[in-house]
Design a protein around this motif. Sequence first.
Motif, short mmCIF file in Angstrom:
data_model
loop_
_atom_site.label_atom_id
_atom_site.label_comp_id
_atom_site.label_asym_id
_atom_site.label_seq_id
_atom_site.Cartn_x
_atom_site.Cartn_y
_atom_site.Cartn_z
N LEU A 157 0.81 -1.22 0.00
CA LEU A 157 0.00 0.00 0.00
C LEU A 157 0.85 1.27 0.00
O LEU A 157 0.32 2.36 -0.16
CB LEU A 157 -0.95 0.01 1.20
CG LEU A 157 -2.22 -0.83 0.99
CD1 LEU A 157 -3.08 -0.82 2.23
CD2 LEU A 157 -3.01 -0.33 -0.21
N PRO A 193 3.28 2.19 -2.35
CA PRO A 193 3.17 2.82 -3.68
C PRO A 193 1.77 3.41 -3.91
O PRO A 193 1.65 4.49 -4.48
CB PRO A 193 3.44 1.67 -4.65
CG PRO A 193 4.23 0.69 -3.87
CD PRO A 193 3.74 0.80 -2.45
N ALA A 194 0.73 2.72 -3.44
CA ALA A 194 -0.63 3.23 -3.62
C ALA A 194 -0.80 4.57 -2.90
O ALA A 194 -1.34 5.53 -3.44
CB ALA A 194 -1.65 2.21 -3.09
N VAL A 237 1.02 7.30 -4.70
CA VAL A 237 0.34 7.66 -5.95
C VAL A 237 -0.86 8.57 -5.67
O VAL A 237 -1.03 9.61 -6.32
CB VAL A 237 -0.10 6.39 -6.72
CG1 VAL A 237 -1.15 6.72 -7.76
CG2 VAL A 237 1.11 5.74 -7.39
N VAL A 238 -1.67 8.21 -4.68
CA VAL A 238 -2.84 9.04 -4.37
C VAL A 238 -2.39 10.42 -3.91
O VAL A 238 -2.93 11.44 -4.34
CB VAL A 238 -3.72 8.37 -3.29
CG1 VAL A 238 -4.86 9.29 -2.90
CG2 VAL A 238 -4.26 7.04 -3.79
N ILE A 296 -1.20 12.49 -6.85
CA ILE A 296 -2.30 13.00 -7.67
C ILE A 296 -3.00 14.16 -6.95
O ILE A 296 -3.33 15.18 -7.56
CB ILE A 296 -3.28 11.86 -8.01
CG1 ILE A 296 -2.58 10.86 -8.94
CG2 ILE A 296 -4.54 12.40 -8.68
CD1 ILE A 296 -3.36 9.59 -9.21
N LEU A 356 -14.80 18.89 -6.75
CA LEU A 356 -15.43 17.66 -6.22
C LEU A 356 -14.42 16.51 -6.22
O LEU A 356 -14.33 15.73 -5.27
CB LEU A 356 -16.65 17.28 -7.07
CG LEU A 356 -17.83 18.24 -7.04
CD1 LEU A 356 -18.93 17.74 -7.97
CD2 LEU A 356 -18.36 18.39 -5.61
N ALA A 357 -13.64 16.42 -7.33
CA ALA A 357 -12.64 15.34 -7.43
C ALA A 357 -11.61 15.46 -6.31
O ALA A 357 -11.14 14.46 -5.76
CB ALA A 357 -11.96 15.39 -8.79
N ALA A 372 -13.00 13.96 -3.24
CA ALA A 372 -12.94 12.50 -3.33
C ALA A 372 -11.52 11.99 -3.11
O ALA A 372 -11.30 10.99 -2.41
CB ALA A 372 -13.46 12.05 -4.70
N LEU A 373 -10.55 12.70 -3.69
CA LEU A 373 -9.15 12.28 -3.53
C LEU A 373 -8.73 12.32 -2.06
O LEU A 373 -8.02 11.43 -1.58
CB LEU A 373 -8.23 13.19 -4.34
CG LEU A 373 -8.09 12.88 -5.82
CD1 LEU A 373 -7.24 13.95 -6.49
CD2 LEU A 373 -7.45 11.51 -6.01
N ILE A 379 -10.18 9.30 -0.45
CA ILE A 379 -9.43 8.10 -0.86
C ILE A 379 -8.09 8.05 -0.14
O ILE A 379 -7.66 7.00 0.34
CB ILE A 379 -9.22 8.09 -2.40
CG1 ILE A 379 -10.56 7.94 -3.11
CG2 ILE A 379 -8.27 6.97 -2.80
CD1 ILE A 379 -10.49 8.12 -4.61
N SER A 424 0.80 -2.20 -7.80
CA SER A 424 0.01 -1.45 -6.82
C SER A 424 -0.06 0.03 -7.19
O SER A 424 -1.13 0.64 -7.19
CB SER A 424 0.63 -1.63 -5.43
OG SER A 424 0.23 -0.60 -4.56
N GLY A 425 1.10 0.60 -7.54
CA GLY A 425 1.12 2.02 -7.90
C GLY A 425 0.35 2.30 -9.18
O GLY A 425 -0.45 3.23 -9.26
N THR A 427 -3.43 1.76 -8.83
CA THR A 427 -4.02 2.86 -8.07
C THR A 427 -4.27 4.07 -8.97
O THR A 427 -5.35 4.68 -8.92
CB THR A 427 -3.10 3.28 -6.91
OG1 THR A 427 -2.85 2.12 -6.10
CG2 THR A 427 -3.73 4.36 -6.06
N PRO A 438 -12.23 9.24 -8.68
CA PRO A 438 -13.41 10.03 -8.98
C PRO A 438 -13.50 10.60 -10.41
O PRO A 438 -14.59 10.97 -10.84
CB PRO A 438 -13.24 11.19 -8.01
CG PRO A 438 -11.77 11.37 -7.88
CD PRO A 438 -11.18 10.01 -8.01
N LEU A 453 -17.08 11.55 -12.09
CA LEU A 453 -17.54 12.92 -11.88
C LEU A 453 -17.75 13.66 -13.20
O LEU A 453 -18.74 14.38 -13.37
CB LEU A 453 -16.53 13.69 -11.02
CG LEU A 453 -16.57 13.34 -9.53
CD1 LEU A 453 -15.42 14.01 -8.80
CD2 LEU A 453 -17.90 13.76 -8.92
#
Lengths: 315, 263
Positions: free
Chosen positions: A167, A169-170, A173-174, A177, A217-218, A221-222, A225, B231-232, B235, B243, B247
């Motif tokens: 998790l 890297p996940a 990444v989030v 972004i 809105l995005a 949401a981000l 997340i 994973s990256g 994601t 979203p 959206l």
Amino acid sequence: MTMTWKWELVIYLWIAGIAGGAYFVAFVVNWLTGRKAEQLPKIALLVGVPLVLVGSLLLIVDLGEQLRAWHLFTTFKIGSPMNMGTWILTLFAVIGVVMLVLWWSKSAERGSTKPAALSGLAGAISRLAGVLGVLSWIQLILAVLLIAYTGVLLSASNQPMWAGVLLLPALFVVSAIATGMAMLVLVMRTGFGRWVDEFLGGAGEPVPNDIVHTMGLASIALGIIEIVVLVGFLVWLGFFSGAAGAAAMAVLLTGPMSVLFWGGVVLLGLVIPLVLEVVSVRGKEVLGSVLASASLILLGGFFLRAVVLLGGQIV
Amino acid sequence: MAYAMLIDESRCMACRGCQVACKQWNDNPAEETHNWGTYENPPELSAITWTKIKFTEKEEGDEVRWLFLKQGCMHCTEASCEAVCPTGAIRHHGQYVLVDQQWCIGCGYCVAACPFDAIHSIFESEEGGEEKATARKCVFCVDRTTNDLPPACVKTCPANALDWGDRDAMLAKGKERVGVLKASFPKANLYGEHELGGLHRLYVLTDEPSAYGLPEAPRHATSTAGGQWLSGIVTAGVVAAVPFWLLFKRQRAKEASEGGEGQ
């Protein structure tokens, strides 16, 4: 282990994430809206390419033998995330520069006042502008690899906070972004976006309001997340990674990184911007609060890299 | 012929002669240390301390057992440092895992990747303060061992706890010793035969590896790298869908319905 990677690397991980994340968001939004937000990829690269270059410089400064940095380019080693990162960064920067030049060359067609020589040069280059479409897709792939690799880099190690934590890297990444989007919002909403667009061959029209609204809105949401992934990351560490993982979780939650984690990552970087965003979506939008939440998201991304990178080395 | 070092921890008396011999042969300076409540010193391996004895106190009922572990590079067959090294400066030469000191850029990735914390790139410089340089670690005294001499630590050990020779012979010797020790230490075992494809430091231990601070199942740094990349990337794909895609789809639908009303 000893503290081998310090603030240079924290800043690098942060700004590389912003650069890659911003292009990712810009491309996706522009594509999903049928190219009504051409300004966004331009902002993303005009800010992102210098960020990536500064980041690369920081990487070199951090080396024990700076003058040997070129050794990185003598191998292509898929198994080494750092070597892959070298190539990803380089290609992202090179293609980014090419795209910026091609966009700029288009501005010559608009007949903006420029010295004749420069205008001629732009005219010559602009014949190549047809490849922009292909390049923008390649750059999207590179942006995804760029934001993914910083997490892979840390997980391909043997430090309890990073090692094999899928998790991580996940999470990076989030966060990349989210921070990339925050950077776009900051540039767009402070009026620089139109200037960037004009300079790079656009008409200087602002991004349509409904797109800006949907991006808001995005962003909410981000944020949600990111909270979910962060909780998942902590649970993974605390309950599925043995005693060393639990110790790593404690470093973040109650140990030496706890102030930065709760104050910087959670409160300033996630909770306050979320509240500000929700308030401004539900009621009348206040520009100040939009700018504040974007700035805080950027700051939170920095604190996240700091607690994971520095905390990971003191477990 | 592959060589290996056999370390019989049941014989080690923690005189730390190996630490001194290592520093002398390899020209590594001393470290400034302070009393931190134990004879164990310096506290950790570093770029200038390539081997040291780790002290562990293990309580068993009313008794306290003192366990000694001679730490240092294991010269793993599947070496994490070699795998992550971005310039190819760390490579295998026979059983030796060596850092090319002329090629290493001092990025520190191997330091984070090593499962045994045996390689380092930061040290206290003699002028004071910390210095970051190329990665350094035990080299199995390659200049001695390629000339039919045992490593400096093996040569100096007064307790016969260290041996150097053909890996198969060292394995046989270690197993025989473990067999003898089993009588008084039921948990006696040989560490290093199969870990990470086979280590070239083999340990005769009187207790389970974790009691000494050794990882029971050392992990190769890039063993899950494929999954991490995935994973990256996944994601990023998921975030593009939720979203963003959702959206903007909603926004388009809204525009379409508003457009319809206007006509």
